[in-house]
Design a protein around this motif. Structure first.
Motif, PDB file in Angstrom:
ATOM      1  N   ALA A  46      -7.910 -16.218   6.933  1.00  0.00           N
ATOM      2  CA  ALA A  46      -7.038 -16.266   5.755  1.00  0.00           C
ATOM      3  C   ALA A  46      -5.748 -16.987   6.141  1.00  0.00           C
ATOM      4  O   ALA A  46      -5.289 -16.884   7.280  1.00  0.00           O
ATOM      5  N   HIS A  47      -5.207 -17.738   5.195  1.00  0.00           N
ATOM      6  CA  HIS A  47      -3.969 -18.456   5.477  1.00  0.00           C
ATOM      7  C   HIS A  47      -2.805 -17.977   4.621  1.00  0.00           C
ATOM      8  O   HIS A  47      -1.700 -18.485   4.717  1.00  0.00           O
ATOM      9  N   ASP A  48      -3.102 -17.037   3.766  1.00  0.00           N
ATOM     10  CA  ASP A  48      -2.048 -16.411   2.971  1.00  0.00           C
ATOM     11  C   ASP A  48      -2.229 -14.913   3.030  1.00  0.00           C
ATOM     12  O   ASP A  48      -3.316 -14.395   2.812  1.00  0.00           O
ATOM     13  N   CYS A  49      -1.124 -14.248   3.326  1.00  0.00           N
ATOM     14  CA  CYS A  49      -1.152 -12.790   3.394  1.00  0.00           C
ATOM     15  C   CYS A  49      -0.033 -12.266   2.512  1.00  0.00           C
ATOM     16  O   CYS A  49       1.092 -12.753   2.566  1.00  0.00           O
ATOM     17  N   TYR A  50      -0.368 -11.315   1.652  1.00  0.00           N
ATOM     18  CA  TYR A  50       0.651 -10.681   0.809  1.00  0.00           C
ATOM     19  C   TYR A  50       0.809  -9.233   1.238  1.00  0.00           C
ATOM     20  O   TYR A  50      -0.188  -8.526   1.432  1.00  0.00           O
ATOM     21  N   ILE A  51       2.041  -8.834   1.394  1.00  0.00           N
ATOM     22  CA  ILE A  51       2.301  -7.420   1.684  1.00  0.00           C
ATOM     23  C   ILE A  51       2.890  -6.815   0.415  1.00  0.00           C
ATOM     24  O   ILE A  51       4.012  -7.156   0.019  1.00  0.00           O
ATOM     25  N   TYR A  52       2.114  -5.966  -0.230  1.00  0.00           N
ATOM     26  CA  TYR A  52       2.545  -5.369  -1.502  1.00  0.00           C
ATOM     27  C   TYR A  52       3.273  -4.063  -1.198  1.00  0.00           C
ATOM     28  O   TYR A  52       2.668  -3.072  -0.808  1.00  0.00           O
ATOM     29  N   VAL A  53       4.587  -4.075  -1.373  1.00  0.00           N
ATOM     30  CA  VAL A  53       5.404  -2.913  -1.032  1.00  0.00           C
ATOM     31  C   VAL A  53       5.859  -2.235  -2.320  1.00  0.00           C
ATOM     32  O   VAL A  53       6.313  -2.917  -3.249  1.00  0.00           O
ATOM     33  N   ARG A  54       5.760  -0.927  -2.386  1.00  0.00           N
ATOM     34  CA  ARG A  54       6.163  -0.246  -3.618  1.00  0.00           C
ATOM     35  C   ARG A  54       7.610  -0.598  -3.965  1.00  0.00           C
ATOM     36  O   ARG A  54       8.467  -0.756  -3.077  1.00  0.00           O
TER      37      ARG A  54
ATOM     38  N   GLU B 197       2.244   3.073  -0.623  1.00  0.00           N
ATOM     39  CA  GLU B 197       2.552   4.467  -0.227  1.00  0.00           C
ATOM     40  C   GLU B 197       3.180   5.354  -1.306  1.00  0.00           C
ATOM     41  O   GLU B 197       4.376   5.572  -1.331  1.00  0.00           O
ATOM     42  N   SER B 198       2.335   5.846  -2.199  1.00  0.00           N
ATOM     43  CA  SER B 198       2.853   6.689  -3.292  1.00  0.00           C
ATOM     44  C   SER B 198       2.154   8.026  -3.404  1.00  0.00           C
ATOM     45  O   SER B 198       2.426   8.783  -4.322  1.00  0.00           O
ATOM     46  N   GLU B 199       1.217   8.299  -2.512  1.00  0.00           N
ATOM     47  CA  GLU B 199       0.495   9.564  -2.580  1.00  0.00           C
ATOM     48  C   GLU B 199       1.448  10.702  -2.214  1.00  0.00           C
ATOM     49  O   GLU B 199       2.054  10.687  -1.142  1.00  0.00           O
ATOM     50  N   PRO B 200       1.597  11.704  -3.115  1.00  0.00           N
ATOM     51  CA  PRO B 200       2.504  12.799  -2.784  1.00  0.00           C
ATOM     52  C   PRO B 200       2.166  13.445  -1.437  1.00  0.00           C
ATOM     53  O   PRO B 200       1.023  13.807  -1.183  1.00  0.00           O
ATOM     54  N   GLY B 201       3.164  13.540  -0.588  1.00  0.00           N
ATOM     55  CA  GLY B 201       2.979  14.118   0.736  1.00  0.00           C
ATOM     56  C   GLY B 201       2.900  13.081   1.843  1.00  0.00           C
ATOM     57  O   GLY B 201       2.954  13.426   3.015  1.00  0.00           O
ATOM     58  N   CYS B 202       2.781  11.804   1.481  1.00  0.00           N
ATOM     59  CA  CYS B 202       2.630  10.762   2.500  1.00  0.00           C
ATOM     60  C   CYS B 202       3.899   9.937   2.652  1.00  0.00           C
ATOM     61  O   CYS B 202       4.417   9.409   1.672  1.00  0.00           O
TER      62      CYS B 202
ATOM     63  N   ILE C 153      -0.613   4.055  -9.385  1.00  0.00           N
ATOM     64  CA  ILE C 153      -1.964   3.506  -9.449  1.00  0.00           C
ATOM     65  C   ILE C 153      -2.068   2.185  -8.697  1.00  0.00           C
ATOM     66  O   ILE C 153      -3.152   1.791  -8.265  1.00  0.00           O
ATOM     67  N   CYS C 154      -0.980   1.484  -8.522  1.00  0.00           N
ATOM     68  CA  CYS C 154      -1.049   0.207  -7.805  1.00  0.00           C
ATOM     69  C   CYS C 154      -1.381   0.382  -6.327  1.00  0.00           C
ATOM     70  O   CYS C 154      -1.562  -0.606  -5.609  1.00  0.00           O
ATOM     71  N   GLY C 155      -1.480   1.614  -5.848  1.00  0.00           N
ATOM     72  CA  GLY C 155      -1.988   1.845  -4.499  1.00  0.00           C
ATOM     73  C   GLY C 155      -3.492   1.714  -4.443  1.00  0.00           C
ATOM     74  O   GLY C 155      -4.062   1.443  -3.388  1.00  0.00           O
TER      75      GLY C 155
ATOM     76  N   THR D  81      14.002  11.996 -13.556  1.00  0.00           N
ATOM     77  CA  THR D  81      13.196  12.426 -12.418  1.00  0.00           C
ATOM     78  C   THR D  81      12.280  11.274 -12.021  1.00  0.00           C
ATOM     79  O   THR D  81      12.069  10.330 -12.772  1.00  0.00           O
ATOM     80  N   GLN D  82      11.774  11.383 -10.807  1.00  0.00           N
ATOM     81  CA  GLN D  82      10.853  10.383 -10.279  1.00  0.00           C
ATOM     82  C   GLN D  82       9.695  11.136  -9.647  1.00  0.00           C
ATOM     83  O   GLN D  82       9.825  12.300  -9.291  1.00  0.00           O
ATOM     84  N   GLU D  83       8.565  10.456  -9.504  1.00  0.00           N
ATOM     85  CA  GLU D  83       7.466  11.041  -8.748  1.00  0.00           C
ATOM     86  C   GLU D  83       7.629  10.623  -7.287  1.00  0.00           C
ATOM     87  O   GLU D  83       8.341   9.664  -6.984  1.00  0.00           O
ATOM     88  N   CYS D  84       6.930  11.335  -6.417  1.00  0.00           N
ATOM     89  CA  CYS D  84       7.046  11.215  -4.951  1.00  0.00           C
ATOM     90  C   CYS D  84       7.507   9.835  -4.476  1.00  0.00           C
ATOM     91  O   CYS D  84       6.898   8.814  -4.755  1.00  0.00           O
ATOM     92  N   LEU D  85       8.606   9.816  -3.737  1.00  0.00           N
ATOM     93  CA  LEU D  85       9.195   8.570  -3.259  1.00  0.00           C
ATOM     94  C   LEU D  85       8.961   8.365  -1.770  1.00  0.00           C
ATOM     95  O   LEU D  85       9.675   7.596  -1.128  1.00  0.00           O
ATOM     96  N   ALA D  86       7.982   9.070  -1.217  1.00  0.00           N
ATOM     97  CA  ALA D  86       7.667   8.948   0.210  1.00  0.00           C
ATOM     98  C   ALA D  86       8.852   9.372   1.079  1.00  0.00           C
ATOM     99  O   ALA D  86       9.197   8.713   2.062  1.00  0.00           O
TER     100      ALA D  86
END
Ligand SMILES: Cc1cc2nc3c(=O)[nH]c(=O)nc-3n(C[C@H](O)[C@H](O)[C@H](O)COP(=O)(O)O)c2cc1C
Ligand code: SF4
Ligand code: FES
Lengths: 158, 446
Positions: free
Chosen positions: B118-126, B86-91, B172-174, A121-126
């Motif tokens: 800023a000259h460096d931008c990081y996009i942290y994607v799950r 983007e890891s919040e349940p429901g989003c 938690i990395c969100g 199982t996984q937690e919410c995957l958006a």
């Protein structure tokens, strides 16, 4: 057995380290490269990822073990992860899991004897609006699933 | 009411994620003009400040003000970090921005980086957004190829590199400081604040962390101006001349759970929540029991509250809850709230990073109590125990995850006391989420 990157992976690694002012920041992307190549992260791979970034092997293990997507044990050819969180649970995730357990003859957390499927199982995957859903090998999402669609999906995995 | 669409303006166009379509839709025009000298960095920051734009990642912090917090005299490099965890349940909104209009995000990154120098931008994607990462990386590559990014953006002296960085599975990395720690190649542990990222962020340098949706709004605001933006949404000035309601702009809302048509919609702030559910989601599926307005970390609303609350920051606060990241989960009468809470508490127990004892033990303890109650072995004493545990967690931890678990828990028990008391006290047979009796104990393990 010692592990080193293939030439293609080495080239990818050489490119990605240039993106960070500190080498250590490339650790997670580097672990991804190794997992992509092997399918999981055996100790030799962790050691190699650490070595190329001038880090001790324990660092690679410590970091890899924090994140759910890194496999520290071998997994089946298809690692199936079903979202179990609220919105998916409300629209049939558990029925999906029960169906999978029945079809594959394994329980959650297990791998089929032929090494083909691992079920988790996984937690919410958006994908809460397109549930129930699952992800295979950390890549493709399969959304809006029904038992029928699931059977088709399983049949397509060879 | 205005129906202006900002973020989803061209999502309906075929191949909207490609640079060709984006350019046809006017992307990069304003970034080009600004970098060519039409506007100074302060000017851009001030425009965003004046627009009243607030963060879309959860806390709703005013964006322009956040940019203004960067120290002026610090010689270290500055960073812009985009939170696409983007890891919040429901989003599930940021994924659609990436899938449908990634160039809007990239243009926003250019403008925001210019504003904060800023000259460096990081996009942290799950990490799970494998597909979205590929779309975004392609978009970034295309922007480089056109000369919009790199050593000389749009042929000017402004340099900007954007790196798409993949996470690897950790809610938690969100949290912004955990995200920074993770980006530095560590376990995703949140850091104590202060110091704030504005002074000690990525690699201990001044850093702005913003959500994907927040930044995707920036090109429109800079292009059309704060005054135009202020006409969208709800903005009411009181007799004292101060804003009484300041909920400007649009937001993406993600509807799921007991609605007839789940999905993401961009709407101007200010609508009544019930009207939004009826108009955009085809109404409630079944009979309304309540709703979680902004994602699993937000306190719940009762059915009456769902009917009275407006989609403004002020109205949400008045109802004891918040917008969070726009994840609306509607709950119907058939659904047992004991089950809902059990499901969510398992999430928090699983996602606690474990640094703080109250959170690590507390989330697990709450989950264990609910697991026992769920199978019909609760008592009234458990209800008090739960509130005591919550008291021992809130405000005693490094980050807000602990409160994200306890605040909803409190709200459920307070607002739906009868349902909880009867389940806890009478016990009864265990029900599953759909209110059906559990056939096999196996169902309770989820
Ligand atoms: C436990 C926890 C999880 C969070 N998850 C996210 C997330 O997935 N995405 C996000 O943008 N912000 C998330 N946040 C909020 C961030 O810490 C931060 O406030 C936000 O990224 C700032 O951007 P904004 O001002 O543009 O909203 C989370 C916060 C907490 C406490
Ligand atoms: S509150 Fe919880 S998630 Fe946050 S740092 Fe402490 S243990 Fe980790
Ligand atoms: S609850 Fe399953 S994807 Fe969000």
């Amino acid at each position: 057995m010692a592990y080193t990157f293939s030439p293609e992976t080495q080239a990818k690694f050489d490119r990605l380290v240039t993106r960070y002012p500190q080498k250590k920041a490339a650790l997670i992307p580097t672990l991804w490269l190794a997992q992509e190549e092997i399918g999981w992260l055996p100790p030799e791979a962790l050691a190699h990822c650490a070595a190329v970034l001038d880090l001790p092997p324990s660092k690679a293990y410590s970091v890899a073990s924090f994140y759910t997507m890194f496999n520290l044990k071998p997994v089946g050819k298809y690692k199936i992860e079903v979202c179990r969180t609220l919105s998916c649970a409300m629209c049939g995730a558990f029925e999906l899991i029960a169906h999978l357990e029945h079809k594959l003859g394994i329980r959650l957390g297990e791998t089929t004897p032929d090494g083909k499927f691992t079920l988790m199982t996984q937690e919410c995957l958006a994908s809460c609006g397109t549930g129930p859903m699952l992800q295979i090998n950390g890549k493709r999402y399969h959304e809006n699933l029904t038992p029928g669609k699931l059977d088709e999906l399983l049949a397509s995995l060879t | 009411m205005s129906t202006t669409k900002i973020l989803s303006a061209y999502w309906h166009v075929q191949d909207s994620h490609t640079i060709d379509v984006a350019l046809q839709q006017g992307a990069y025009v304003v970034a080009h003009d600004v970098l060519k000298g039409a506007r100074s960095p302060e000017d851009v920051t001030n425009e965003v400040k004046k627009s009243g734009l607030r963060g879309r990642g959860g806390a709703g912090f005013p964006t322009g003000m956040k940019w203004g917090f960067l120290p002026k005299d610090n010689p270290k490099p500055r960073y812009l970090v985009i939170n696409a965890d983007e890891s919040e349940p429901g989003c599930f909104k940021d994924r659609y921005i990436i899938e449908e209009s990634p160039h809007m995000l990239i243009e926003g990154c250019i403008l925001a980086s210019y504003a904060i120098n800023a000259h460096d931008c990081y996009i942290y994607v799950r990490g799970e957004f494998w597909h979205q990462q590929r779309i975004l990386q392609q978009a970034v590559n295309d922007a480089y190829a056109k000369g919009y990014l790199g050593d000389r953006c749009f042929g000017t002296d402004f340099k900007l590199n954007i790196t798409v960085h993949s996470g690897a599975g950790a809610y938690i990395c969100g949290e912004e400081t955990a995200l920074l720690t993770s980006l530095e190649g560590e376990r995703g542990y949140p850091r104590l604040k202060p110091p704030f990222p504005a002074t000690h962020g990525l690699f201990q340098c001044p850093t702005v962390v913003n959500n994907v949706e927040t930044i995707a709004n920036v090109p429109w605001i800079v292009r059309h101006g704060a005054d135009e933006y202020s006409k969208i949404g709800k903005y009411v000035v009181g007799e004292d001349g101060k804003p009484k309601v300041d909920s400007r702009g649009t937001r993406l809302f993600c509807g799921s759970g007991a609605v007839n048509k789940p999905g993401v919609h961009e709407v101007p702030l200010g609508m009544k929540l019930i009207d939004y559910i009826d108009e955009y989601h085809g109404g409630v599926k079944g009979e309304l029991k309540g709703a979680i307005p902004g994602g699993s970390s937000c306190p719940i609303l009762t059915a009456d509250e769902v009917r009275s609350v407006e989609m403004t920051y002020e109205s949400m606060v008045a109802h004891g809850t918040m917008f969070g990241a726009g994840g609306l989960i509607v709950i119907d009468q058939e659904t047992s709230l004991v089950w809902v809470l059990h499901n969510l508490l398992r999430f928090y127990a699983h996602e606690s990073c474990g640094q703080c004892t109250p959170c690590r033990e507390g989330t697990d303890w709450l989950y264990k109590i609910f697991s026992r109650v769920l199978v019909g072995k609760g008592s009234e004493a458990d209800l008090q125990e739960i509130l005591d545990i919550a008291d021992n967690m809130e405000g005693k931890t490094i980050c807000a995850l602990a409160a994200a678990a306890t605040m909803p828990t409190r709200s459920y028990i307070k607002k739906f006391k009868d349902e909880f008391v009867s389940y806890f006290v009478k016990g009864g047979r265990p029900v599953d989420l759909r209110g059906r009796y559990i056939q096999s104990p196996a169902m309770a393990r989820l």
